[in-house]
Every structure is written in structure tokens, then in C-alpha cells.
Design a protein around this motif. Structure first.
Motif, PDB file in Angstrom:
ATOM      1  N   GLU A 117       0.862  -0.958   0.101  1.00 64.76           N
ATOM      2  CA  GLU A 117       0.081   0.042  -0.084  1.00 64.76           C
ATOM      3  C   GLU A 117       0.832   1.145   0.055  1.00 64.76           C
ATOM      4  N   SER A 118       0.386   2.331  -0.489  1.00 66.83           N
ATOM      5  CA  SER A 118       1.076   3.583  -0.512  1.00 66.83           C
ATOM      6  C   SER A 118       0.485   4.244   0.824  1.00 66.83           C
ATOM      7  N   THR A 119       1.846   5.038   1.301  1.00 63.25           N
ATOM      8  CA  THR A 119       1.657   5.556   2.656  1.00 63.25           C
ATOM      9  C   THR A 119       1.037   7.078   2.301  1.00 63.25           C
ATOM     10  N   TYR A 120       0.815   7.695   1.258  1.00 58.75           N
ATOM     11  CA  TYR A 120       0.149   8.767   0.907  1.00 58.75           C
ATOM     12  C   TYR A 120      -1.040   8.673   0.084  1.00 58.75           C
ATOM     13  N   LYS A 121      -1.926   9.692   0.513  1.00 61.71           N
ATOM     14  CA  LYS A 121      -3.464   9.323  -0.554  1.00 61.71           C
ATOM     15  C   LYS A 121      -3.362  10.237  -1.830  1.00 61.71           C
ATOM     16  N   HIS A 122      -2.412  11.050  -1.885  1.00 58.70           N
ATOM     17  CA  HIS A 122      -2.047  11.820  -3.178  1.00 58.70           C
ATOM     18  C   HIS A 122      -3.310  12.777  -3.499  1.00 58.70           C
ATOM     19  N   THR A 123      -3.879  13.147  -2.201  1.00 58.82           N
ATOM     20  CA  THR A 123      -4.815  14.545  -2.312  1.00 58.82           C
ATOM     21  C   THR A 123      -4.523  15.219  -0.950  1.00 58.82           C
ATOM     22  N   LEU A 124      -4.532  16.464  -0.932  1.00 50.41           N
ATOM     23  CA  LEU A 124      -4.532  17.118   0.273  1.00 50.41           C
ATOM     24  C   LEU A 124      -5.812  17.065   0.857  1.00 50.41           C
ATOM     25  N   ALA A 125      -5.690  16.961   2.380  1.00 55.51           N
ATOM     26  CA  ALA A 125      -7.147  16.874   2.883  1.00 55.51           C
ATOM     27  C   ALA A 125      -7.853  18.085   3.220  1.00 55.51           C
TER      28      ALA A 125
END
Length: 696
Positions: free
Chosen positions: A602-610
């Protein structure tokens, strides 16, 4: 801000107007308490240099001048009476009576000769004339006229004194002399002075002095021409160091144990950083990507200093670097990291490339089990003719008590790589990634056969955007590439407008690579089994044979398919030709149009700013901004709540360092800059791993 400006502009003016000196009934007073008197003046205005001489003359010269004028019996010159500095302000009315008697006849002539000057006003900005003071304006006129004539004569006789006093009288200070109010005797007569014309005195001012600083120990001079836009404080210089306050630490999981869990095990927290630091040789070879950057921000000495400061600030436990120039690594990075307590492994790119990858870990937190450098260049394969590399290291977390190991954690496989950049060659990127996954799988399988679980962390610069086919292949473990345009694998560029483009077809890489479509190394026994003749299926009860598609595909390349039956009718040009077995492509490994891998990542980042929903950015230059850097990890999976293996597999993600948007980075003058030393941002994640105290 506007209120502050008005305060600093009007406050000194009000002090000056409130504390100005004037003469009321021959007595020194403040204009805050005195009214305006309408004066009839015959003589023209006295120049400042002549009028100022009056204040500079000594008392002896003034008395001598008065005695000479009294002995002179010329009929055209009248006897003048002045107020000496030795006399107090209370004695002024007695002198006024004598002067008023001497000038009574002349006053009427002055009023008739100069009717226009009769209306000249000396206005006070804070008070209006009262009837009593207006009625007594005739009592003030003789004194003012006599003082002006005396001042003129003194200035003509001794102009040096007047000039010497100009400097003293041309500035207005807040520290005014002690003033004499009506009905109050001045205890220090030498500090008082008569102001014959307050309006003329005001014209000679060139500015104000104001106290400033703690306790009013400093003073600031403000020229008149700056009013009212003057500033009493010097401009503030921003000499403070710039701190990256926008990159905040985001917690994705609580670090406290779950109260619902029946028991907990000891664990260790560690951080992992992945960072493409931009090799200086690559920067200088691609200067067209950085026209927006200041020249100083591109200098290696400046970038290296900021890079080391950033590493020292975050102090990751595991550090994976890409684009590490070899000479800079040996001269600057390696000594610095070694001093910080890191053990480092470096792998230079093949060919004539001067940069490579480096994997570093804290010796106080991990012990090295094995290290495998990976080269993607294979001279026998046309597809893999690029000089990218990677590093696969196996580490074991440990907690020390002095020199003794108190607890150990499960093995950790840390893979660091930098895939090809070319956006058009998605097939090369998938082949390089397959080699990296095969290396990781071989390590995991090796320790699994020994009965020990090995967690995986895969990080680096993959030169692929989020949710593209390559990204989906890593996170889902499967990719159907049949008919997929090569440029679409990474999604870096949209080449759909081109008339022709390369399309991926099976097999994706040649069998000589020794890697199956499951991204695993194939053993020699498996290769030999693939060359064995195909066993014909048995006939069904109905007397018919059933063949699957896979069997038919294998029969197409089987050597038996090249041998015709003995009773075959010979037809020239049709049945007499035999296929060349050596020229046929006989893949030793069955390769389908779907590739897979068995690693759970899995990726640690979600790739969009919350906060804003804008895409996260890990790299930026003149051609655009995107996310191409990742940290993939084996997540914690709970499969058996009642078993002894509860929560012992996988890594728990605790948090990560937030990324920035493209708009924010351009607002900060892009990358690299005086804030960020590379055209990539660093990725930092924090994990939790359970320890095994029984193994110690």
C-alpha cells in the motif's frame, strides 16, 4: 495599521501645538491656555537669522546696548526698553508701562499708515480669542514692536552671534524649557524666553525629535517634509531563517494501544524517508528545466548545505536516496551520515552515469542481515538497455539495553530504486519493476521457508503518476497489459494525439530474463518442465477429445506439431514444406497478457491534500508538477483474532509528513529554491513494528 500611522503623525503635532510658547499680557504662557491676539504690526517680518540673534546675545551686551540707546538724543530714534534675562516675568508689567508711554503717539500713526496689516492674526490652533485678551491687544503691541527693533539692531551689529545660534533654534525638541503660566513665578528665569512671533518661529523648524526605545533612551529625528507620512521606526529587515512551516506531520493512526485488544506486545516505532536529491550533473545537463530558479539556489554548495540541514532536522531511521552523485556521496554525504550514526550502502548506475542510489540506516536501531544491489541493464536483452539500478536490503529491528539486545523485531526488507524516466517506454518500466519485485520475492520466500515473516518497504522514484497502470500493478498485484499503449503505463504525458504508438503485447519480456509473469525467478526445473512434450488428453466416454485453449497454444509451439503423419499425401508446395523448428519462437515460460505479484503493498500517501483536495506534488520543474515518488509498505493484516499470530504481521502506519500543492510550490518560486534543495520533495513516514522478546 492606519490607526497606528495616525497616532504617530498627530500625537507629536498635538504636543507641539499644546506646548508652544506665547506672550499674554507680557507673561510667558502655553498656547494651550492662551488665546489668540489680533496684532497690528508696522514693521515687516524679521528674517530668522536676525531674529534669532536676540536669544544668543548675552545679558551684558543687551544692557550695554540699552544704555547706548538711552544716551543717544537723536530725535528720530526713540528710547527702547527691553526685558532683560535677569528680570523675572513678574517684573515685565512695570517695564511695559514705561514703553507704552513712549510709544503712545506713534501707535496711532502706525494704524493709519498700515490699515491692511491691522487685520493680521496670530491664531492659536487650540483656542479662540477671548474678549478680555482682545481688548488688551494694545498693551502687547508696544513691547513686540520695541523687541523687534532691538533684535534688528543687535543682529546688524553682531551677525556672528545670530548665525551661530541658528542651529540651536532651527530644530524643535519635545523637551521644551520650563514655561511660565499666568500667575506663577518662574524659579529659573534663565530658562524662559519671549517668543515675539510664534508663526515666524514655527516656519524655522526643520523637524521634530521624539523619544524611542525602551525607557525613551533613544531619540528619532523626523524632518518636516516627511509629515504626515513619516515613519518613526526604521524598516524591519527579515534576517530570520526561513522555516518550512507548511509541511505538517499528519497522524494516520493512534499510537496508543486499542483498549479492545485483549493483550498488547512490545513494539518499536521507526521512520523511513525517500528522497530524490537531484544529482548536480543531471541538473547542469538539463538547465532548461530550471529557468525559474535563482542561480544561487542551483549551486551545489548551497543545495548540499540545505540538504544536510533537512536530514539533520528529521533524522529518519531509514534513509533511501536517489540521484546521489558518486563524488558528492564520498566527499560530503557519506562522512556526514556516518557521523550521524548511519550505515550506508551505495550503488552507482551502470554505464557512464555518475549518480546512483543510497540506502542508509541507523546502526543503533537496525542490524544488517543482507544487501543485494540490483542492475536493470541486461546486455542480452534489447528491452533492458537502460542503466537504472536499485538496492534490496534486509534489516532486523533491535532494541538494545547497553550492549545487549533486549528485543528483536521481524525482518524488514527495504527496497530502494529509481525507474526509467522516458514517458514513452512503459514496457521498459514494467520490466525494471518486475526485476525489482522478483528480487524482493526471492528474499521474502527465503525467510518464509525458514519460518520467519519478512515485511516489505518499497520506496523510490518510479516516474509514474498515481492510479496509472504501473501504480495499480504495485498496489493491486495485477495488471492486464494486452493492447495497452506504452505511454499510458506511467501517465507522465498524454500521447493519444499521435497517429501511431507502441502497444504492449505478450510476452512482455523475453524468457531469457528468467522471470515469470508472476514476477518471480524461474528455476531450472521449471524451465525443463516447460520443454517436455504435451500429454494428449484421454478420450471422453463419447469418443471425443476436449482441448483447452492453453493446451492448444502449447501445441502450436510443440516440436510434435512440426512432424507430419507418415501417410500424408504429398502435394508440392503444400505438404512438402517443413517448418524450421529452430526459427520458431518457443517460449520456455508460459506468458499470458496479465502480470501479477504476490506482495501485499500500500502507499503511505493518499495523493490528495485533505484541506483543499488539490493533488499532492512530489516533483516540480518548468515542464510541470506531479507525484512520482512513493513509499509502499506491507500493511498490518489481522487474519486470526484468536490465534497466537494476532497483529504480528505487517507494519502499522502511524503518520507521514504532508506534501504541498503545485500552487504553493510556485508561490515559493518553484523547485529547487532557497527553501528546498532539490526538484523533489522528501517523503517521510512513521511505522510501528512489533517486537519478539521470546526470540532473545
Amino acid at each position: 495599521m492606519i490607526g497606528s500611522l495616525l497616532f504617530y503623525a498627530l500625537y507629536p503635532l498635538s504636543l507641539y501645538l499644546r506646548r508652544r510658547q506665547s506672550v499674554v499680557h507680557g507673561t510667558m504662557a502655553c498656547e494651550s491656555f492662551a488665546a489668540t491676539s489680533r496684532l497690528s504690526i508696522e514693521s515687516p517680518k524679521i528674517p530668522p537669522d536676525q531674529r534669532l540673534g536676540q536669544n544668543c546675545l548675552s545679558t551684558e551686551k543687551k544692557e550695554e546696548k540699552m544704555s547706548e540707546q538711552s544716551s543717544d538724543e537723536t530725535p528720530d530714534v526713540e528710547q527702547l526698553v527691553c526685558v532683560s534675562h535677569k528680570d523675572t516675568m513678574v517684573e515685565a508689567p512695570s517695564n511695559m508701562s514705561e514703553a507704552q508711554t513712549a510709544a503712545t503717539g506713534r501707535r496711532e500713526e502706525e494704524k493709519q499708515e498700515t490699515p491692511k496689516e491691522e487685520d493680521g492674526n496670530m491664531h492659536s490652533p487650540l483656542a479662540q480669542p477671548s474678549p478680555e485678551e482682545t481688548s488688551n491687544e494694545d498693551d502687547d503691541l508696544p513691547i513686540i514692536s520695541l523687541m523687534r527693533e532691538l533684535d534688528k539692531m543687535e543682529s546688524e551689529e553682531d551677525p556672528g552671534n545670530a548665525a551661530a545660534c541658528i542651529k540651536h533654534e532651527t530644530e524643535c525638541w519635545d523637551e521644551y524649557p520650563h514655561l511660565m503660566l499666568p500667575g506663577v513665578t518662574n524659579s529659573n528665569p534663565k530658562q524662559t524666553s519671549l517668543v515675539p512671533n510664534a508663526e515666524i518661529h514655527r516656519d524655522t523648524q526643520i523637524g521634530w525629535h521624539f523619544p524611542a526605545g525602551p525607557g525613551g533612551t533613544e531619540e528619532i529625528f523626523c524632518p518636516l517634509w516627511q509629515f504626515p507620512t513619516m515613519s518613526y521606526y526604521p524598516p524591519r529587515e527579515n534576517n530570520a531563517t526561513f522555516d518550512v512551516i507548511w509541511r505538517l506531520w499528519q497522524k494516520t493512526s493512534t499510537e496508543h494501544p486499542d483498549p479492545l485488544v485483549p493483550f498488547t506486545k512490545p513494539s518499536v516505532d521507526f521512520t523511513v524517508m525517500s528522497y530524490n536529491i537531484l544529482a548536480q550533473d543531471l541538473l547542469e545537463a538539463n538547465m532548461e528545466l530550471y529557468p525559474h530558479c535563482p542561480q544561487e539556489a542551483l549551486d551545489w554548495n548551497h543545495r548540499c548545505k540545505m540538504l544536510l540541514e533537512e536530514l539533520q532536522k528529521w533524522k529518519p531511521d531509514i534513509l533511501c536516496l536517489q540521484e546521489v552523485q558518486e563524488n558528492h556521496y564520498q566527499a560530503q554525504l557519506f562522512p556526514f551520515l556516518t557521523e550521524m550514526g548511519y550505515n550506508c550502502v551505495y550503488k552507482r548506475r551502470t554505464g557512464n552515469k555518475t549518480d546512483g542510489c543510497a540506502t542508509c540506516y541507523r546502526s543503533s536501531c537496525f542490524s544488517e542481515v543482507s544487501v543485494t544491489p540490483v542492475e536493470f541493464f541486461r546486455p542480452q536483452t534489447e528491452l533492458l538497455d537502460r542503466h537504472n539500478v536499485g538496492i534490496v536490503a534486509v534489516l532486523r529491528p533491535a532494541v538494545y539495553q547497553g550492549s545487549k539486545v533486549a528485543a528483536k523485531g521481524s525482518l524488514l526488507c527495504v527496497a530502494n530504486t529509481h525507474l526509467l524516466f522516458n514517458p514513452r517506454r512503459g514496457d521498459v518500466k514494467l520490466a525494471q519493476l518486475a526485476i525489482m519485485l522478483a528480487e524482493i520475492h526471492s528474499v521474502v520466500k527465503l525467510w518464509k521457508d525458514k519460518g520467519e515473516h519478512c515485511n516489505v518497504i518499497l520506496c523510490g522514484d518510479f516516474n509514474s503518476l498515481p492510479h496509472t497502470p504501473l501504480y495499480q500493478f504495485i498496489t493491486t498485484g495485477e495488471l492486464d497489459f494486452q493492447g495497452l499503449p506504452a505511454w499510458m503505463v506511467s501517465g507522465q504525458q498524454d500521447l493519444s494525439h499521435k497517429a501511431t504508438c507502441d502497444v504492449l503485447r505478450a510476452p512482455l519480456w523475453p524468457d531469457c530474463l528468467g522471470i515469470s509473469d508472476s514476477c518471480q525467478y524461474v528455476t531450472s526445473s521449471e524451465v525443463d518442465a516447460s520443454h517436455s512434450p504435451v500429454t494428449m488428453p484421454q478420450a471422453s466416454p463419447g469418443g471425443k477429445f476436449h482441448y483447452s485453449r492453453d493446451v492448444l497454444m502449447d501445441l502450436r509451439s510443440c516440436p510434435l506439431s512440426c512432424v507430419g503423419p507418415s501417410d500424408l499425401l504429398l502435394i508440392p508446395g503444400v505438404t512438402d514444406s517443413k517448418p524450421d523448428v529452430s526459427s520458431r519462437n518457443q517460449p520456455a515460460i508460459r506468458f499470458q497478457h496479465v502480470i501479477r505479484h504476490q506482495l501485499d503493498l500500500e502507499s503511505t500517501y493518499k495523493h490528495t491534500l485533505a484541506e483543499s483536495g488539490a493533488p499532492e506534488v512530489t516533483t516540480l520543474h518548468s515542464e510541470g508538477a506531479a507525484t512520482v515518488d512513493y513509499i509502499f509498505y506491507s500493511p498490518e493484516r489481522v487474519s486470526d483474532l484468536a490465534g497466537s499470530q494476532f497483529g504480528c504481521k505487517g507494519l502499522k502506519l502511524l503518520g507521514c509528513l504532508s506534501l504541498l500543492s503545485e500552487e504553493t510550490l510556485w508561490f515559493m518560486e518553484g523547485l529547487p529554491s532557497y527553501v528546498f534543495p532539490s526538484d523533489h520533495l522528501s517523503l517521510l513516514a512513521k511505522f510501528q513494528l512489533e517486537l519478539n522478546t521470546a526470540a532473545c
